[in-house]
Design a protein around this motif. Sequence first.
Motif, PDB file in Angstrom:
ATOM      1  N   GLN A  83       1.427  -7.781   9.515  1.00 38.96           N
ATOM      2  CA  GLN A  83       2.291  -8.755   8.853  1.00 38.96           C
ATOM      3  C   GLN A  83       3.662  -8.197   8.479  1.00 38.96           C
ATOM      4  O   GLN A  83       4.568  -8.948   8.140  1.00 38.96           O
ATOM      5  N   SER A  84       3.826  -6.886   8.564  1.00 34.67           N
ATOM      6  CA  SER A  84       5.077  -6.270   8.124  1.00 34.67           C
ATOM      7  C   SER A  84       6.167  -6.436   9.189  1.00 34.67           C
ATOM      8  O   SER A  84       6.027  -5.985  10.326  1.00 34.67           O
ATOM      9  N   VAL A  85       7.256  -7.086   8.801  1.00 38.23           N
ATOM     10  CA  VAL A  85       8.385  -7.263   9.717  1.00 38.23           C
ATOM     11  C   VAL A  85       9.025  -5.916  10.055  1.00 38.23           C
ATOM     12  O   VAL A  85       9.483  -5.698  11.178  1.00 38.23           O
ATOM     13  N   TRP A  86       9.035  -4.996   9.084  1.00 40.39           N
ATOM     14  CA  TRP A  86       9.642  -3.686   9.300  1.00 40.39           C
ATOM     15  C   TRP A  86       8.885  -2.899  10.363  1.00 40.39           C
ATOM     16  O   TRP A  86       9.493  -2.285  11.246  1.00 40.39           O
ATOM     17  N   ILE A  87       7.567  -2.895  10.285  1.00 43.05           N
ATOM     18  CA  ILE A  87       6.764  -2.161  11.267  1.00 43.05           C
ATOM     19  C   ILE A  87       6.924  -2.776  12.651  1.00 43.05           C
ATOM     20  O   ILE A  87       7.057  -2.072  13.658  1.00 43.05           O
ATOM     21  N   ILE A  88       6.939  -4.101  12.705  1.00 43.92           N
ATOM     22  CA  ILE A  88       7.060  -4.784  13.995  1.00 43.92           C
ATOM     23  C   ILE A  88       8.408  -4.487  14.646  1.00 43.92           C
ATOM     24  O   ILE A  88       8.489  -4.155  15.839  1.00 43.92           O
ATOM     25  N   SER A  89       9.488  -4.596  13.874  1.00 43.42           N
ATOM     26  CA  SER A  89      10.831  -4.468  14.438  1.00 43.42           C
ATOM     27  C   SER A  89      11.265  -3.022  14.644  1.00 43.42           C
ATOM     28  O   SER A  89      12.001  -2.723  15.596  1.00 43.42           O
ATOM     29  N   LEU A  90      10.823  -2.116  13.769  1.00 38.14           N
ATOM     30  CA  LEU A  90      11.291  -0.730  13.838  1.00 38.14           C
ATOM     31  C   LEU A  90      10.331   0.213  14.554  1.00 38.14           C
ATOM     32  O   LEU A  90      10.742   1.295  14.982  1.00 38.14           O
ATOM     33  N   VAL A  91       9.073  -0.187  14.693  1.00 42.35           N
ATOM     34  CA  VAL A  91       8.083   0.699  15.310  1.00 42.35           C
ATOM     35  C   VAL A  91       7.465   0.062  16.556  1.00 42.35           C
ATOM     36  O   VAL A  91       7.592   0.581  17.670  1.00 42.35           O
ATOM     37  N   LEU A  92       6.795  -1.067  16.377  1.00 39.02           N
ATOM     38  CA  LEU A  92       6.034  -1.663  17.471  1.00 39.02           C
ATOM     39  C   LEU A  92       6.905  -2.004  18.681  1.00 39.02           C
ATOM     40  O   LEU A  92       6.644  -1.550  19.797  1.00 39.02           O
ATOM     41  N   ILE A  93       7.913  -2.831  18.467  1.00 35.74           N
ATOM     42  CA  ILE A  93       8.731  -3.302  19.589  1.00 35.74           C
ATOM     43  C   ILE A  93       9.434  -2.154  20.315  1.00 35.74           C
ATOM     44  O   ILE A  93       9.387  -2.074  21.544  1.00 35.74           O
ATOM     45  N   PRO A  94      10.096  -1.203  19.599  1.00 38.04           N
ATOM     46  CA  PRO A  94      10.710  -0.074  20.315  1.00 38.04           C
ATOM     47  C   PRO A  94       9.706   0.772  21.095  1.00 38.04           C
ATOM     48  O   PRO A  94       9.993   1.178  22.238  1.00 38.04           O
ATOM     49  N   VAL A  95       8.526   1.039  20.523  1.00 35.65           N
ATOM     50  CA  VAL A  95       7.525   1.855  21.216  1.00 35.65           C
ATOM     51  C   VAL A  95       7.026   1.140  22.462  1.00 35.65           C
ATOM     52  O   VAL A  95       6.925   1.735  23.545  1.00 35.65           O
ATOM     53  N   TYR A  96       6.712  -0.137  22.330  1.00 28.30           N
ATOM     54  CA  TYR A  96       6.233  -0.903  23.485  1.00 28.30           C
ATOM     55  C   TYR A  96       7.304  -0.979  24.573  1.00 28.30           C
ATOM     56  O   TYR A  96       7.002  -0.840  25.769  1.00 28.30           O
ATOM     57  N   LEU A  97       8.549  -1.233  24.192  1.00 29.33           N
ATOM     58  CA  LEU A  97       9.629  -1.288  25.178  1.00 29.33           C
ATOM     59  C   LEU A  97       9.779   0.034  25.920  1.00 29.33           C
ATOM     60  O   LEU A  97       9.962   0.059  27.146  1.00 29.33           O
ATOM     61  N   LEU A  98       9.711   1.133  25.180  1.00 29.65           N
ATOM     62  CA  LEU A  98       9.838   2.454  25.790  1.00 29.65           C
ATOM     63  C   LEU A  98       8.719   2.702  26.798  1.00 29.65           C
ATOM     64  O   LEU A  98       8.970   3.162  27.919  1.00 29.65           O
ATOM     65  N   VAL A  99       7.492   2.381  26.424  1.00 27.11           N
ATOM     66  CA  VAL A  99       6.345   2.619  27.304  1.00 27.11           C
ATOM     67  C   VAL A  99       6.408   1.731  28.540  1.00 27.11           C
ATOM     68  O   VAL A  99       6.223   2.191  29.676  1.00 27.11           O
ATOM     69  N   ILE A 100       6.692   0.444  28.336  1.00 26.61           N
ATOM     70  CA  ILE A 100       6.733  -0.492  29.465  1.00 26.61           C
ATOM     71  C   ILE A 100       7.871  -0.151  30.419  1.00 26.61           C
ATOM     72  O   ILE A 100       7.694  -0.152  31.648  1.00 26.61           O
ATOM     73  N   LEU A 101       9.055   0.154  29.887  1.00 29.05           N
ATOM     74  CA  LEU A 101      10.191   0.518  30.738  1.00 29.05           C
ATOM     75  C   LEU A 101       9.944   1.826  31.475  1.00 29.05           C
ATOM     76  O   LEU A 101      10.322   1.963  32.646  1.00 29.05           O
TER      77      LEU A 101
END
Length: 223
Positions: A83-101
């Motif tokens: 539920q944390s917007v900070w974790i989603i925007s600062l951790v989850l999305i950047p990590v997923y983008l890095l791995v997928i790219l």
Amino acid sequence: MKADLIELMDRIIQVLQINIRWMTWNLFLAFIPLALSIWLFRMKRGRSWVWWLGFLVFYAFLPNAPYLLTDVIHLIHDIRTIQSVWIISLVLIPVYLLVILAGFEAYVISLINLGYYLHRIGKSQWIVWVEIITHALCAVGIYWGRFLRFNSWDFVTQPDALLTKGIEEILGKQPLVIIAITFGILVGLYWLMKRVTLGFIRQRNNSIDMPSQGINSNKSSME
């Protein structure tokens, strides 16, 4: 404030621990064809039976690289769970983008190396067709992996199940639609990423050539 920060850091560590294992494994599988493409297509060697065996292994593992695109379903699940917007925007999305790219870039460079090899042996006219066929095969491979849960080594461990169940499943209307959409995504993203990658390589080569030309001109003036 300090307690909230500590709690936030604990949740970030928990999220990373949950995802790091499968992300590392999927990236490892994605980089196998990249390493094989360097060995097969960049190093000058004869096409012995070892080369052909490596070529088959290359194509068997190649779908693992663009397969990382489908890991976005884990991101969706994590966003719904956390539920944390900070974790989603600062951790989850950047990590997923890095791995997928990183996974898709391994796919792009692998095919660039294959195109380089075809150009070297005088088959440049085949490059586009080989790329299209490869996209189609990888689209099927991605479907097999995501929906039927087959792995690259199943070509050896259970070839009968792979061929019978795999072929039966992809002949349905829904699988064909999914494979067609996947094929279109691969074609579009590859076209874009290939140009970005080649542009970066050209820019890097030009930046290397410019200092060397400057050194040569200085030598000439000194002479």
